[in-house]
Design a protein around this motif. Structure first.
Motif, short mmCIF file in Angstrom:
data_model
loop_
_atom_site.label_atom_id
_atom_site.label_comp_id
_atom_site.label_asym_id
_atom_site.label_seq_id
_atom_site.Cartn_x
_atom_site.Cartn_y
_atom_site.Cartn_z
N HIS A 282 -27.00 -20.80 -33.77
CA HIS A 282 -27.63 -19.48 -33.76
C HIS A 282 -26.84 -18.49 -34.62
O HIS A 282 -27.43 -17.61 -35.27
N ALA A 283 -25.51 -18.64 -34.64
CA ALA A 283 -24.69 -17.75 -35.47
C ALA A 283 -24.97 -17.99 -36.95
O ALA A 283 -25.10 -17.04 -37.73
N LEU A 284 -25.10 -19.25 -37.32
CA LEU A 284 -25.38 -19.58 -38.72
C LEU A 284 -26.76 -19.09 -39.13
O LEU A 284 -26.95 -18.50 -40.19
N ASN A 285 -27.74 -19.32 -38.27
CA ASN A 285 -29.10 -18.87 -38.57
C ASN A 285 -29.21 -17.35 -38.58
O ASN A 285 -30.11 -16.78 -39.21
N GLY A 286 -28.28 -16.69 -37.89
CA GLY A 286 -28.28 -15.23 -37.88
C GLY A 286 -27.60 -14.64 -39.10
O GLY A 286 -27.56 -13.41 -39.25
N GLY A 287 -27.05 -15.50 -39.95
CA GLY A 287 -26.44 -15.02 -41.18
C GLY A 287 -24.93 -15.00 -41.19
O GLY A 287 -24.31 -14.59 -42.18
N MET A 288 -24.26 -15.46 -40.12
CA MET A 288 -22.80 -15.46 -40.09
C MET A 288 -22.26 -16.49 -41.07
O MET A 288 -22.78 -17.60 -41.18
N VAL A 290 -20.20 -19.43 -42.60
CA VAL A 290 -19.77 -20.67 -41.94
C VAL A 290 -18.25 -20.71 -41.75
O VAL A 290 -17.75 -21.31 -40.79
N THR A 291 -17.49 -20.07 -42.65
CA THR A 291 -16.03 -20.07 -42.50
C THR A 291 -15.60 -19.20 -41.32
O THR A 291 -14.57 -19.46 -40.70
N VAL A 292 -16.39 -18.16 -41.00
CA VAL A 292 -16.11 -17.34 -39.82
C VAL A 292 -16.38 -18.15 -38.56
O VAL A 292 -15.60 -18.13 -37.61
N ILE A 293 -17.50 -18.88 -38.57
CA ILE A 293 -17.83 -19.75 -37.43
C ILE A 293 -16.74 -20.79 -37.25
O ILE A 293 -16.35 -21.12 -36.12
N GLN A 294 -16.23 -21.30 -38.35
CA GLN A 294 -15.14 -22.28 -38.31
C GLN A 294 -13.94 -21.72 -37.55
O GLN A 294 -13.36 -22.40 -36.70
N LYS A 295 -13.57 -20.48 -37.84
CA LYS A 295 -12.42 -19.85 -37.18
C LYS A 295 -12.70 -19.63 -35.69
O LYS A 295 -11.83 -19.85 -34.85
N LEU A 296 -13.91 -19.21 -35.39
CA LEU A 296 -14.26 -18.95 -33.99
C LEU A 296 -14.26 -20.23 -33.16
O LEU A 296 -13.87 -20.22 -31.99
N THR A 305 -17.43 -27.98 -38.79
CA THR A 305 -18.30 -26.89 -38.38
C THR A 305 -19.73 -27.14 -38.84
O THR A 305 -20.69 -26.85 -38.12
N GLN A 306 -19.88 -27.69 -40.03
CA GLN A 306 -21.20 -27.94 -40.58
C GLN A 306 -21.96 -28.99 -39.79
O GLN A 306 -23.19 -29.02 -39.81
N ILE A 307 -21.24 -29.85 -39.08
CA ILE A 307 -21.89 -30.84 -38.22
C ILE A 307 -22.52 -30.14 -37.02
O ILE A 307 -23.63 -30.45 -36.59
N TYR A 308 -21.83 -29.13 -36.49
CA TYR A 308 -22.31 -28.39 -35.33
C TYR A 308 -23.45 -27.45 -35.70
O TYR A 308 -24.40 -27.30 -34.95
N ALA A 309 -23.30 -26.80 -36.85
CA ALA A 309 -24.23 -25.73 -37.19
C ALA A 309 -25.36 -26.23 -38.08
O ALA A 309 -25.14 -26.63 -39.21
N GLU A 314 -36.57 -21.95 -41.79
CA GLU A 314 -36.93 -20.56 -42.05
C GLU A 314 -35.75 -19.79 -42.65
O GLU A 314 -35.91 -18.98 -43.58
N THR A 315 -34.55 -20.05 -42.12
CA THR A 315 -33.36 -19.38 -42.64
C THR A 315 -33.07 -19.80 -44.06
O THR A 315 -32.72 -18.98 -44.91
N ILE A 316 -33.22 -21.10 -44.34
CA ILE A 316 -32.98 -21.60 -45.70
C ILE A 316 -33.95 -20.94 -46.68
O ILE A 316 -33.56 -20.51 -47.77
N LYS A 317 -35.23 -20.86 -46.27
CA LYS A 317 -36.23 -20.24 -47.14
C LYS A 317 -35.91 -18.76 -47.36
O LYS A 317 -36.02 -18.25 -48.49
N HIS A 318 -35.49 -18.07 -46.30
CA HIS A 318 -35.17 -16.65 -46.41
C HIS A 318 -33.99 -16.45 -47.37
O HIS A 318 -34.01 -15.54 -48.22
N GLN A 319 -32.95 -17.30 -47.21
CA GLN A 319 -31.79 -17.19 -48.08
C GLN A 319 -32.15 -17.47 -49.54
O GLN A 319 -31.66 -16.81 -50.46
#
Length: 327
Positions: A282-288, A290-296, A305-309, A314-319
């Motif tokens: 959800h954090a990744l899809n919300g725009g956070m 990935v390196t921040v998620i990694q730290k958290l 982290t990329q395995i988890y997230a 829809e997010t890919i298309k938006h980006q």
């Protein structure tokens, strides 16, 4: 032909005639052989080998929890296979896996854990030259649906989980897990005094005894505050409902989350680690980033982290539309 095979052949030829064999005849056959009784330790030295292996892994820095899991799985194997490590065959391993599957009825993920443990153990024995052949060399891993097994909860499923909570302890537990991304072991060891409720942060001790700050949501803070008002005692963040109010152990937290998911009628197998995965997704899809998620999450490598997230389509298309299509 080795000495043991030759002796077996000669004895077979002697007894096959059906005539009683005298002590003198046996003595004549055995006079060229040295016979010693195999001790219990020689017959099954697996327990000793396991002890040395766990000692080596402790030096390598494995946590007490991991070592405990290894010990449990390996001792179970040793109790089932009463042989020395050097005499364990691939068929012994296959028979043991069949036993775990057909008699113990373990799930594929649990079976794979046992396979991984045995592979690491016998690989170590082979590297250390304690055995000549590695019986795990021909044992393949199971084909697991890893993507399906770690599929994050949707927003709707998460709301259903929240609605199924009974009491503020369950509400606080779910909100804290899903908003902090903490590991189960990290949450189980927290005390109330560790929390900064104003700053909505707490420092946790993760893998390798590494400390890091994590944060939790406003909703989690409100639920924790309500829970602290209703609780009767104890120093742990999440404690048992009966005196002396000991901190909940990881297994107890798992049972609580499972009970909530069953009340919610969710088809997925919901567990604390899935809530950690849900947080990351959800954090990744919300725009956070990935390196921040990694730290958290406390990951050493961003690839973990990329395995988890998992990012939604829809997010890919938006980006893509935001950064590429408009240019």
């Amino acid at each position: 032909m080795n000495a043991k095979t030759e002796l077996a052949k000669r004895l077979s030829e002697t007894f096959s005639g059906g005539t009683p064999v005298t002590a003198e005849a046996l003595a004549a056959i055995l006079k060229d052989y040295s016979i010693t009784k195999e001790s219990d330790e020689q017959r099954s030295d697996l327990h000793r080998r396991i002890k040395y292996y766990l000692g080596a892994k402790r030096i390598d820095g494995l946590s007490d929890k991991t070592l405990g899991n290894y010990r449990c799985n390996l001792e179970m194997f040793a109790a089932r296979v009463n042989k020395s490590a050097a005499k364990v065959t691939t068929d012994d391993i296959r028979g043991y896996i069949s036993y775990l599957d057909e008699t113990r009825h373990l799930k594929d993920t649990s079976l794979q854990t046992h396979i991984n443990t045995l592979r690491a153990f016998f690989g170590w024995l082979h590297t250390e030259e304690k055995i000549k052949k590695n019986p795990m060399s021909k044992i393949k891993s199971l084909k697991l649906d890893k993507k399906g097994a770690r599929q994050a909860l949707t927003v709707e499923e998460l709301e259903r989980l929240r609605d199924a909570c009974q009491g503020y302890r369950e509400k606080a537990l779910v909100e804290f897990l899903v908003s902090s991304g903490c590991r189960l072991s990290e949450v189980a060891q927290l005390n109330v005094s560790d929390l900064d409720l104003v700053g909505r942060t707490v420092r946790v001790v993760g893998k390798g005894d590494k400390e890091r700050p994590v944060y939790f949501s406003v909703r989690a803070r409100l639920m924790v505050q309500e829970y602290m008002v209703s609780r009767k005692g104890g120093t742990g963040l999440f404690v048992s409902s009966k005196s002396p109010y000991e901190p909940l152990k990881p297994r107890a937290i798992q049972r609580i989350i499972r009970a909530i998911s069953e009340r919610a009628g969710l088809e997925k197998h919901v567990h604390p680690h899935l809530l950690r995965h849900t947080f990351a997704t959800h954090a990744l899809n919300g725009g956070m980033d990935v390196t921040v998620i990694q730290k958290l999450l406390g990951h050493e490598d961003v690839s973990t982290t990329q395995i988890y997230a998992e990012m939604s389509d829809e997010t890919i298309k938006h980006q893509y539309n935001k950064y590429v299509a408009a240019n």
